[in-house]
Design an enzyme around this catalytic site. Structure first.
Site, short mmCIF file in Angstrom:
data_model
loop_
_atom_site.label_atom_id
_atom_site.label_comp_id
_atom_site.label_asym_id
_atom_site.label_seq_id
_atom_site.Cartn_x
_atom_site.Cartn_y
_atom_site.Cartn_z
NE ARG A 38 5.10 9.68 4.80
CZ ARG A 38 3.79 9.91 4.98
NH1 ARG A 38 2.90 9.03 4.55
NH2 ARG A 38 3.41 11.01 5.56
CG ASP A 53 1.66 6.03 3.49
OD1 ASP A 53 1.06 4.98 3.78
OD2 ASP A 53 2.72 6.39 4.04
CE1 TYR A 57 7.13 3.05 -1.19
CE2 TYR A 57 8.10 1.08 -0.23
CZ TYR A 57 6.98 1.80 -0.65
OH TYR A 57 5.73 1.27 -0.50
NE ARG A 72 -2.71 -2.54 3.24
CZ ARG A 72 -3.10 -2.94 4.43
NH1 ARG A 72 -2.95 -2.12 5.47
NH2 ARG A 72 -3.61 -4.13 4.60
#
Lengths: 246, 246
Positions: free
Chosen positions: A198, A53, A111, A51
């Site tokens: 993050r 964000d 990422y 998923r």
């Protein structure tokens, strides 16, 4: 039932993230399921590799879905492209083995967090980067990243307080590079916890600003306490870069 | 009165072009003049190196203005950056010799026209390119470009029918390169007529699609007739890339 593997890119700026949450939200998964269900005239469920964000982008998100259809992949891909909105793109579509599942079969994800680290304006790419013009000590950030790399319990870097499953992950690499005014932090792991990328980036940024010592990372990991890590970096700088399967 | 040289970038997508036309329009020049007049508490007129059309972008547009102020360039640049909207960026500001004028002193300009020539989607950069997925014969386009290069009367490539001054320009180079799915056409000249870049690109695209022969370019130039050239390519693919001064 045939099984399909679809690779997507998207500018996540105006979406409520990957995961469908209700009927009124605007999510990537929701858009895709609606499109495929109409196109193939059956109820289609789409599984993403993970998923993303709200506000997070993807250069190559992978998803899978099962459907009964006679269409070949090229024709189906062309139809999908025709109906997707401009900020979601279908890169490729292929038939996958019956047991392939975009999330369960996933072995590794990368990422990239993009930071615009300059007082000069960047009018063209600003929507996919965090603007952070302050001086950043990349060497300190790299030392902190090295301390975080490897197999660790990343509970301190997880925003989900009620995580029942293991919070151990193998953070295979964290590469911090500067290209002109842009700094990229590329993180590769076998999997990421909720908000883990993050929070890692938010913590590394505090190291870069001199607010934390790179040597403190071992203690943060050992604490397993979210309050010991740094803030969650804004979604807009984050892009799911690539997803690997066996 | 001091004289300033300001270098700007902008995403032209939501603007009515460079040139202020009235009080109700939203132009780059209008935005700048309003901002500088308020900031410096005097009426400031800004001269651009040239007018970019509505929807055309700039990587480095140069403009000049005169003003009475005690502020040094770094402080003034910082104030300008603070008040400009996110899609207009101030790259640099320097004090210029008294006779410097962004348009009159300009010696050479380079525009780049970006074409996304692939069926694969480009969700991130689509707003600054023309989507043209059809097959394009770059070699034919390069032969046509070679025939257009040099000092010629470009009246056939000018949208202004009532042009009283000379329509002779020196098109110094036209470089056509492919980078993955993207084709870039970089055009450098001592100056460009109204819509000249976009009509040149529209004509080259017709050559690339096989609708025109590269050998016809000499006849189009000789005709001095706008109807003999190709269509005006859309503004969104065009970026003012650089401006040169002595």
């Amino acid at each position: 039932m045939r099984n399909f593997k679809l690779t997507l890119c998207y500018d996540g700026g105006r979406y409520d993230g990957w995961q469908r949450q209700g009927n009124s939200d605007d999510t990537i998964q929701g858009r895709l399921e609606t499109l495929l269900s109409r196109l193939l005239d059956q109820s289609v469920e789409v599984a993403g590799s993970g998923r993303t964000d709200a506000g997070v982008h993807a250069l190559a998100q992978v998803c899978s879905f099962r459907a009964e259809t006679e269409m070949d992949c090229a024709a189906l891909l062309s139809e999908i492209r025709r109906w997707l909105p401009e900020d979601i793109g279908a890169i490729s579509l292929e038939e996958a083995p019956p047991r392939f599942h975009a999330r369960l079969s996933c072995r590794e994800k990368t990422y990239v967090y993009r930071i615009w680290n300059s007082a000069e304006p960047n009018v063209f790419e600003r929507k996919w980067m965090l603007a952070a013009p302050q001086e950043l000590d990349l060497e300190a950030m790299r030392r902190a990243a090295a301390a975080l790399t490897g197999e660790h319990d990343f509970a301190a870097f997880c925003a989900n307080r009620h995580m029942k499953k293991t919070t151990v992950r193998n953070l295979k690499s964290v590469e911090i590079t500067r290209m002109g005014g842009e700094i990229r932090i590329a993180l590769t792991a076998d999997g990421f916890l909720y908000h883990m990328v993050r929070i890692l980036v938010g913590t590394l940024l505090e190291v870069g600003e001199g607010k934390r010592a790179p040597e403190d990372m071992a203690a943060v990991l050992a604490s397993r306490d979210r309050m010991e890590a740094g803030p969650t970096a804004p979604a807009q700088g984050l892009t799911l870069w690539s997803v690997k399967y066996d």
